[in-house]
Structure formats: C-alpha cells, structure tokens
Write a protein that holds these residues in place. Structure first.
Motif, PDB file in Angstrom:
ATOM      1  N   SER A 253       0.816  -1.218   0.000  1.00 42.03           N
ATOM      2  CA  SER A 253       0.000   0.000   0.000  1.00 42.03           C
ATOM      3  C   SER A 253       0.848   1.267   0.000  1.00 42.03           C
ATOM      4  O   SER A 253       0.432   2.304  -0.526  1.00 42.03           O
ATOM      5  CB  SER A 253      -0.937   0.005   1.221  1.00 42.03           C
ATOM      6  OG  SER A 253      -0.199  -0.007   2.423  1.00 42.03           O
ATOM      7  N   TYR A 254       2.056   1.207   0.593  1.00 44.79           N
ATOM      8  CA  TYR A 254       2.922   2.384   0.586  1.00 44.79           C
ATOM      9  C   TYR A 254       3.381   2.708  -0.828  1.00 44.79           C
ATOM     10  O   TYR A 254       3.396   3.868  -1.253  1.00 44.79           O
ATOM     11  CB  TYR A 254       4.153   2.148   1.479  1.00 44.79           C
ATOM     12  CG  TYR A 254       3.823   1.930   2.928  1.00 44.79           C
ATOM     13  CD1 TYR A 254       4.025   0.686   3.515  1.00 44.79           C
ATOM     14  CD2 TYR A 254       3.316   2.949   3.718  1.00 44.79           C
ATOM     15  CE1 TYR A 254       3.742   0.457   4.854  1.00 44.79           C
ATOM     16  CE2 TYR A 254       3.022   2.743   5.066  1.00 44.79           C
ATOM     17  CZ  TYR A 254       3.235   1.497   5.617  1.00 44.79           C
ATOM     18  OH  TYR A 254       2.941   1.296   6.936  1.00 44.79           O
ATOM     19  N   TYR A 255       3.770   1.670  -1.574  1.00 45.28           N
ATOM     20  CA  TYR A 255       4.182   1.866  -2.961  1.00 45.28           C
ATOM     21  C   TYR A 255       3.013   2.395  -3.793  1.00 45.28           C
ATOM     22  O   TYR A 255       3.178   3.302  -4.621  1.00 45.28           O
ATOM     23  CB  TYR A 255       4.692   0.539  -3.536  1.00 45.28           C
ATOM     24  CG  TYR A 255       5.236   0.636  -4.945  1.00 45.28           C
ATOM     25  CD1 TYR A 255       4.498   0.180  -6.028  1.00 45.28           C
ATOM     26  CD2 TYR A 255       6.486   1.184  -5.193  1.00 45.28           C
ATOM     27  CE1 TYR A 255       4.989   0.252  -7.326  1.00 45.28           C
ATOM     28  CE2 TYR A 255       6.990   1.267  -6.488  1.00 45.28           C
ATOM     29  CZ  TYR A 255       6.232   0.798  -7.538  1.00 45.28           C
ATOM     30  OH  TYR A 255       6.727   0.887  -8.822  1.00 45.28           O
ATOM     31  N   LEU A 256       1.828   1.856  -3.558  1.00 44.26           N
ATOM     32  CA  LEU A 256       0.627   2.327  -4.249  1.00 44.26           C
ATOM     33  C   LEU A 256       0.407   3.816  -3.996  1.00 44.26           C
ATOM     34  O   LEU A 256       0.134   4.588  -4.928  1.00 44.26           O
ATOM     35  CB  LEU A 256      -0.584   1.523  -3.780  1.00 44.26           C
ATOM     36  CG  LEU A 256      -1.965   1.994  -4.266  1.00 44.26           C
ATOM     37  CD1 LEU A 256      -2.085   1.838  -5.777  1.00 44.26           C
ATOM     38  CD2 LEU A 256      -3.069   1.205  -3.566  1.00 44.26           C
ATOM     39  N   ASP A 257       0.529   4.237  -2.735  1.00 42.74           N
ATOM     40  CA  ASP A 257       0.334   5.647  -2.389  1.00 42.74           C
ATOM     41  C   ASP A 257       1.339   6.539  -3.107  1.00 42.74           C
ATOM     42  O   ASP A 257       1.002   7.640  -3.569  1.00 42.74           O
ATOM     43  CB  ASP A 257       0.477   5.850  -0.879  1.00 42.74           C
ATOM     44  CG  ASP A 257      -0.704   5.292  -0.096  1.00 42.74           C
ATOM     45  OD1 ASP A 257      -1.734   4.984  -0.724  1.00 42.74           O
ATOM     46  OD2 ASP A 257      -0.589   5.168   1.136  1.00 42.74           O
TER      47      ASP A 257
END
Length: 497
Positions: free
Chosen positions: A440-444
C-alpha cells in the motif's frame, strides 16, 4: 519574545532535566520498565502461556519468550482483532495501527492507553529538546504543518484503526491547535495530489515556521509551492527554520531540499514506527538519536551477523558496542513481546545511548518510505513471467532517487533475460501493478506522483556473473541481493551495459 515562546523555553528546560535524569541512569531505568511490563501482563493470555509469574530476570525472559516477528505473533493479534480481551495486554487496545504485512496481508499493530502517550510525548520532547539545545523558540508563534495520513478511522470489533499518522492527528495538544496545519477537512482528503494542492492553497498566505513529514512527500509539497509562485520556499516562508522528518534517510534529499528552500534550515530526525516511538535527535551537533528508555519500551539487541544463527545471544544495553549492527528487539506496553521490528541499528554513543537506523535485517527498498521487500519483488516478477512467457536469468532492483531533468524518481529493475517478452512495456506494467497490489505504501507513492512507474534496464547475457566475478563473489554460496536501498550494485551494473 512572546509569552508562548518564553513559556516554551521554560517547559523545554524542565523536560530536558527529566530526560537527562533517566538517560544518566539507563540500566536502572530499563530494569524498572522490564519489571513493570512483566507484572502488568502476568494475567494476560500471553503472560499465562509464557509463565510470566515465574519470570524474575532477563535470563528467565529469554528462556520463556522467544523472539518473534509479526507473523509469529499473529495468532495472538488475531484473537485481539476478533474482539477478545486480555490477550497481549490487559483489556482491549485503544487503536490498531494498520500497516502493510509481509506474508499475510495487513498488519494490525496494537496501541494501548499506556503506549499511545509515549508516541505523543516523544514527538513533543523532540521539539522541546531542540529548544533547550539551541535556545530557539520563536517558531512556536508561527504555523506548523504536519504532512500525514487521513485522520478518518475505521473500526473493528469496537477498536478504531487507521494509519499511525492519522491516529496521532487526534492527539495534537490544545496549545498547538491554532498553529497546526493543514485543516482537518484538508487532512481528510484521500487523493494525495488533491490534498497537496489544497495544502498549498491553505499554507501560502500563512507564516509557516515548522514543516514536518517524510522527505519524499515534503519535496512534492515544496515543488508545488514553487510551481505556484515562482519563488523559493524560503522566500515564500521567511520564518521557516525547522524541518522535522522521519521514516527514511534524509541525506539523499538534503542538497535538493536546500536548493528548493534557497538556504539551510535546522532539522530534527525522528525514529517513529507503529510499534513505538524509539528515538529522536536531541542535539544538533552530535550524531544519532536518543534512545527512549523511559517510554514503556524494553530493549534487547542481537548482532545482525548472528541473527540467523541457531541460538543468537540477546544482549542488554550494558552489552552493546558502538558501530556494530544490531537487530533491535522490543517488549512494550502495547503488548509486543520480544518483538523483532525488522530494523538494524548502530549505536553512535553509549553515554547517553544514541542510535542511527542502519537498515533492515532483510533486504529492502525504502528510499521513499515504501518498505518494499524481497518477497514482493519476487512475486511481482513471477506474475509478469507467468503472463508473458518470458524467461529470466537474474534480476535485482534499486531506487533511482535523482533522475535526470524533471523526471520523477522510480525503481529501476535490472533484468537479464533468457527469453525477452514480446512487449517489454507490458511486462513492466504487470510488475508495477503487482507491486501496487501487494504494498500500500508503494501504491500511495505512485498515486501521489512521488514515484513514476518502474523502469527496466536490460543486462546482457552473463552480465550478473561478470558483476559477481568483479567483486570476488562468483560461485559458492554467494547470492545477488534481490533489492538494495542504494545504488552501489546498480551503478556497477551500469558499467556492464
């Protein structure tokens, strides 16, 4: 000097004296924390399972409580999330800090009524120590911005959950509420690009004195300010003199920030995590962050090069040395017991105990706070190979923090193909989407236009063998790291192409 600024200096002196007291008595302080932790959790499910009633010493604790990571503690956490009480800590948690998991989806890190104040107090004390150290307090009269996640929270079986930064937003002290930015409404915007634009509009007319956040996100905010005004950040905010950061190493960003600001500003480094607020920079002229010994956190340390041995020694503070890589193990008032947070640290000072974060016990990429791990890149590669029929010999991944021109940073994938895919662009897209799905961090970061989609650099046949030979590690049990948080390997590979 305003009344507020004068009062801040007095309060800072008071807090500094309290900190100096426990910092000068580290071993007694840690023993008291240990005794209180064991006593308080004796009748929990975990305490009964591990004979807390029989624990009298650290040696007893080592014998009865093995080192665990989240996956190994997950069965207890699952009971808590299901609504059961008195599992890892008495009662129910106040919150769960939701983060990306490694093998089993999201992680739910408990925050209790005892542990929550330690996050807030450590952040406050970092600023107060800066005041005590430098004598500077004028900034408390200006506006302060904290770039963070949305404070809107979900709920699971009566316990609120969300990103740690969003939870912390609910605890901004009253005396900072008038100074704090952005507004609650802006902070709740989910779309990062819209959020940054709204923050720019809100802050432009204000007297900003403190800016805080992960460097990669703050850089985007700075660039938007400059695009909007054509001015340097330091000219827009002439009283901006303090940058507070954590989460990633600031050094790769420092020169870029000074260019964007137009001058140097003081900075404070923090070491926060969902599992606890471990350390903060308490002096401007010394290396390292003061380890928080009086915050309901009991520390153990394992030498990183011994961590995967059969029975590695679990050291106490009295046993550590400067400059050695240690895996940090914590037990805390959040109900985490002999918990491996995955970080490696080094001590820069033993009187008092100060640390720097040296990396992760496993290979990773987190140049922008994305926390991408080997399992994720390997699974993404497997997805791309399965969908395209491509064949690969070897690959590794590194961040490109400072690309040429106005290009956004990205992850660079160095791949040696046995059989290239028909469409290399589609191959890259499959990998990138797989990573976004897993992390989710990479997605953000992708959605927020902090990172662009990954790029693939093709390595010629036997290129990785040539590289391993060049560093004297060809053959045997030597392995190429799947990913790195710097470009040492990447830059050498570039010379092979």
């Amino acid at each position: 000097m305003s009344i507020k600024s004068f009062a801040a200096k007095i309060f800072a002196s008071h807090i500094r004296k309290k900190i100096d007291k426990w910092a000068a008595n580290p071993h007694d302080t840690q023993q008291k924390v240990f005794d209180e932790l064991i006593k308080t959790a004796r009748n929990t499910r975990f305490g009964k399972d591990h004979d807390f009633g029989e624990i009298r010493s650290h040696a007893d604790f080592v014998q009865k409580v093995p080192v665990r990571d989240y996956e190994e503690l997950k069965n207890y956490v699952d009971m808590m999330v299901a609504g059961k009480e008195d599992i890892l800590w008495p009662g129910k948690p106040l919150y769960y800090a939701k983060t990306s998991g490694t093998t089993s989806g999201a992680k739910y890190i408990p925050l209790t009524k005892e542990s929550m104040p330690t996050h807030i107090n450590a952040a406050r004390n970092a600023i107060l120590c800066y005041i005590a150290d430098t004598g500077k307090s004028k900034f408390v009269d200006g506006k302060m911005i904290f770039l963070q996640g949305s404070p809107e929270l979900d709920e699971k079986n009566g316990v609120k959950l969300g990103r740690l930064s969003g939870i912390v937003a609910h605890y901004v002290p009253g005396y900072l509420q008038k100074n704090r930015m952005p507004s609650w409404e802006t902070n709740c915007i989910d779309d990062w690009e819209r959020k940054v634009d709204a923050i720019v509009e809100e802050t432009l007319p204000e007297d900003m004195s403190v800016i805080s956040g992960i460097p990669s996100w703050v850089q985007m905010y700075f660039e938007r300010l400059i695009d909007k005004t054509g001015k340097k950040v330091g000219d827009i905010f002439p009283n901006f003199d303090l940058f507070i950061y954590g989460g990633v190493n600031y050094e790769p960003y420092r020169s870029k920030f000074e260019t964007l600001i137009g001058r140097k500003v003081d900075s404070i480094e923090l070491y926060p995590a969902s599992e606890g607020f471990f350390a903060f920079q308490d002096k401007q002229d010394v290396k390292g962050m003061l380890l928080q010994l009086d915050s309901g956190m009991f520390y153990e340390f394992i030498k990183a090069d011994e961590f995967y041995s059969e029975n590695p020694e679990r050291l106490l503070l009295k046993d550590v040395e400067e400059g050695v890589n240690y895996v940090m193990i914590i037990s805390s008032t959040a109900g985490l017991w002999a918990y491996n947070i995955g970080d490696t640290i080094q001590f820069t000072s033993l009187k008092p105990y100060r640390v720097i974060v040296s990396g992760r016990i496993k290979h990773f990429i987190s140049a922008f706070g994305e926390h991408v791990i080997a399992k994720e890149v390997e699974e993404a590669m497997q997805d791309a190979v399965a969908e395209t029929g491509a064949e690969i010999s070897e690959f590794t991944v590194a961040p490109q923090i400072n690309p040429d021109g106005e290009e956004l940073p990205y992850h660079e994938w160095f791949i040696e193909f046995e059989q290239e895919p028909e469409d290399l662009n589609r191959f890259a897209d499959i990998i990138d989407k797989s990573l976004q799905k897993q992390n989710s961090y990479y997605l953000d970061l992708i959605k927020g236009n902090i990172l662009q989609r990954l790029k693939i650099t093709k390595i010629p046949r036997n290129g990785f063998q040539d590289y391993m030979k060049s560093i004297g590690k060809l053959g045997g049990q030597n392995k190429l790291p799947r990913l790195s948080n710097d470009r040492q390997i990447a830059d050498k590979l570039k010379n092979i192409i």
